[in-house]
Design a protein around this motif. Sequence first.
Motif, PDB file in Angstrom:
ATOM      1  N   ASP A  53       0.862  -1.179   0.000  1.00  0.00           N
ATOM      2  CA  ASP A  53       0.000   0.000   0.000  1.00  0.00           C
ATOM      3  C   ASP A  53       0.900   1.230   0.000  1.00  0.00           C
ATOM      4  O   ASP A  53       1.441   1.629   1.045  1.00  0.00           O
ATOM      5  CB  ASP A  53      -0.914  -0.022   1.228  1.00  0.00           C
ATOM      6  CG  ASP A  53      -1.996   1.040   1.180  1.00  0.00           C
ATOM      7  OD1 ASP A  53      -1.763   2.085   0.527  1.00  0.00           O
ATOM      8  OD2 ASP A  53      -3.059   0.835   1.780  1.00  0.00           O
ATOM      9  N   ARG A 113      -0.249   4.419   2.242  1.00  0.00           N
ATOM     10  CA  ARG A 113      -0.131   4.271   3.697  1.00  0.00           C
ATOM     11  C   ARG A 113       1.237   3.758   4.126  1.00  0.00           C
ATOM     12  O   ARG A 113       1.466   3.529   5.322  1.00  0.00           O
ATOM     13  CB  ARG A 113      -1.230   3.334   4.202  1.00  0.00           C
ATOM     14  CG  ARG A 113      -2.588   3.967   4.097  1.00  0.00           C
ATOM     15  CD  ARG A 113      -3.737   2.972   4.134  1.00  0.00           C
ATOM     16  NE  ARG A 113      -4.966   3.665   3.792  1.00  0.00           N
ATOM     17  CZ  ARG A 113      -5.347   3.933   2.543  1.00  0.00           C
ATOM     18  NH1 ARG A 113      -4.604   3.526   1.534  1.00  0.00           N
ATOM     19  NH2 ARG A 113      -6.448   4.607   2.310  1.00  0.00           N
ATOM     20  N   GLY A 157      -6.781  -0.559   2.095  1.00  0.00           N
ATOM     21  CA  GLY A 157      -6.953   0.079   3.393  1.00  0.00           C
ATOM     22  C   GLY A 157      -7.829   1.308   3.397  1.00  0.00           C
ATOM     23  O   GLY A 157      -8.214   1.799   4.458  1.00  0.00           O
ATOM     24  N   PRO A 192      -6.020  -1.217   7.568  1.00  0.00           N
ATOM     25  CA  PRO A 192      -4.648  -1.418   7.073  1.00  0.00           C
ATOM     26  C   PRO A 192      -3.799  -2.290   7.986  1.00  0.00           C
ATOM     27  O   PRO A 192      -2.813  -2.875   7.548  1.00  0.00           O
ATOM     28  CB  PRO A 192      -4.080   0.006   7.009  1.00  0.00           C
ATOM     29  CG  PRO A 192      -5.269   0.898   6.995  1.00  0.00           C
ATOM     30  CD  PRO A 192      -6.328   0.201   7.779  1.00  0.00           C
TER      31      PRO A 192
END
Length: 903
Positions: free
Chosen positions: A592, A595, A640, A655
């Motif tokens: 991700d 994030r 997420g 997440p």
Amino acid sequence: MKKNISLFLMLFMMVFTFAQKTISGKITDDEGAAIPSASVTIEEPGKDAILAYGITNSKGEYKVTFTSSESNVDLKVKAFNQKPLTKQISNSEQTLNFKMQSEATEIKEVQLKTKMITARGDTISYDLKAFNSKNDRTLADVMKKIPGIEVNTDGTILYQGNAINKFYVNGKDLMEGGYGTINNSLPKDAVQKVEVLENHQPVKILQDKVPSDQAAINIKLKNSVTMTGRGEVGTGFGEPWLWNVKLTPMFFGQKSQWVVNYKTNNMGEQVENEGNILAFGSGWEGRRSNISQNNWLSVENAVTPDLPVKRYLFNSVHYLSANYLTNIDKKKEWELKVNANYTNNAVERESSSNTNDFQQKTQYGTRFLNNFYTDKLKGEIIFTKNAKKGFFKNTTTFSQYWNGDRTNAYRKDSVSERNGLEAVQSPTSSFQNSLSTIIPWKEKMINLKSYISYQDDNQTLEISPANYMQIPYRNSIKDSMKTIDFVPGSFALQRFRIKTLDTSHSANISFTKKGWTFTPQVGFDYSTDKLDTNFDGITTSGQPDFNSPTYENSLKFTEITPSASLGVNYKSEAWSLFASFPVNFNNIKADDVIRNVSKTLNKTTFTPNIFVQYSFASFFKASVNGNISNNFGDIKTAYGGYIMTNPGSFSVMNPNNPIPQTTTKSLGARLEYRNPLNNLFFNVGSRIGDTKNNLISSIFVNPFGFRVTEYLERENKRTSNSYYAEIGKYFPKFKTNASFTFNNTLSKSQLIRNTAFIDNKTIANTVGFKFNNNYFSWMSVDFNASQTWNKQSNIFMTGNLGKSEGYTHNLNVFFYPIENHTIGFYWDQINSKSGDAKYNNGFFDLSYQFSWAKKKVDFELKWMNIANRKVFEKIDFDNAAITSTSMQLRPSQVMFTVKFNFK
């Protein structure tokens, strides 16, 4: 439940071992020459009931296995131009040779009368003339009446309750599983017989080496070269003007076959699904699937009633398809197939609902008016060599979608009334290539398989005005839920794109000895998904900022799985075994970028799969099967950020959650009986399933029905236990086919709704009955009925809440008052009961048909929905809420249609 399964398996073993005897030997004539195709039957003395039977091979040898508690049984031998022989023998294992005396068989009539159902080895043949009625015109009309065979509403053909794996015409697989077009449009007059190929292994080099538990259908035409087909042209009276056109010419030759199909209507027939793959063949042939979009985003949809589609579908469809097969070598081992279809469809749908939420003690109403637009193109090229000395198959598929959906949505609750316009555009491109080849090497076989798939989905959801929605949100997983306040008059936009690459490669080598085949295999699977999403909208002060990472996703999900497995197969006259013992080395990574989170999972799993079948007493088959499987989720459970999957719901993953893990175990047992000598078929079975997950769905629903779905780390389990039975018999004296089905399923699941843990328990029972009769020359009857009882229970659904019953039947009666004239009466009845609410819905149609017998042309006038019923009502249960819904139906309409065969 596990005790019940164990008892069931013990009963199977008792059936296997109790009083089974085998008699074998050789049949010769009075000169000592072998007599092939002689029938040998075993009967109990004084009873007109056959226990078992066998057919002698080319050497005159026979073998019959039977079960009886009598001390003696009668053995009867019959053969053409031989005097029948009957001998009483002891009920014991023995070898008996017989010499028959020559006797001319007198043929009393020139006309040859064939049996309705005959069996030879694993092939059961049905004479189509024995089951059709005067009003039947196509293969599908008659197939529905054959004992042991069912045809589902989606066109799938079942034999003894299981889907077939192949559909042949004169031994050739033109349609590659998409057989709905031929089944619905092949004139019955072109067909000589329908053959069921039991335990059919479609790959010839594997026959007698790798068993199969599935059956295939072969349509044997009257002529080896046949030009035929079916057509209809109709017009109707209603609002708007109605049309219905069906043109399906076909050609079946010894070297080539083709089918061209064009269908269009706006009177409620769902013809566009005829191209769906319904039979998937053998895994040795490579990978086959129905290509579909990744439909993550959607508008709010009107509810569809549990009715025949023709009762509620407001459509305007054009469907065009072409299928071509030809042999490209002199030995007729290599085949080239080219398949293509195009769909253009527009559908309107409308429903109104009222929901009572028992958990929150609130009520709200919704109304949705939908317009769905489908524009789809698919093409396929297939090269195949299927011979005893080798196998090759390469399938290349391309698909393109240009779909779009629209909704006019209306909501009303105790606070306000809101209207919203919703739209989704969803173009998709996809490409697949599947290759499989089997190469013989001395006494061994080498199988190489490769699969590559690439798909690009690009979707956009727009809602206007945005303040139609009252969606819950929270900035972190620990925050309490709030409601997003959009600026009045503004619009909201959810963008979504996912690119998917999926590859799978494997190699194995097979060793065969004395009926056993061992297949060690190594494989390597690689898949990657790239997901990008963002949500745009304008909110009032103090509301979430949609430019923040919370409402964006940029995720790459990669899975690499090397594997090693051992396949074990055994095939004998009585036993079939298929087992695979794979070990998978799973390596999963989810990155991700937004994030700065990276998740990994490295785990080795063992996922065995076993199937064992035993055939005994000529007519019985008993089987057990079990498997363990593991699934580690996909990109749908790894992102997420928030995604508005539809205007009534946000979906979000935590997440910090680990990669999802799901382990499923299942065990089943089944007993089948099929006796073509007395036209009796039945099967009974049971299955238990257990699924464990490390994540649980947590749903937050606000008082207005808008929701957010999250997944939390918590172990939970789903279980399912089911029993089923089916029995069918054809009564030739009364020209009647009747069957009875029963199914009982108990399932349990868990979820969280508004922080309350809900343990759901559902019990479902279904009883079905099918009956058709052609005894009278002036009338024929088709009748199907089913009764269901369902009970959903949890902490909110107690007492009569969650209880429901349903009854449906379909009755078709045809009268033939004068030659070539037919009057049809159709009655669909759908009754439902939920608590104190009862709904009875009856639909009646009437038709008159004149047949121009010389030209094989029918003229039909049909009045549908005579009572002009315009709405359908039902009640649904959803964990802690009950929803009553009213759905729009097609009004009364009259159609005039001309139906004809192409030859």
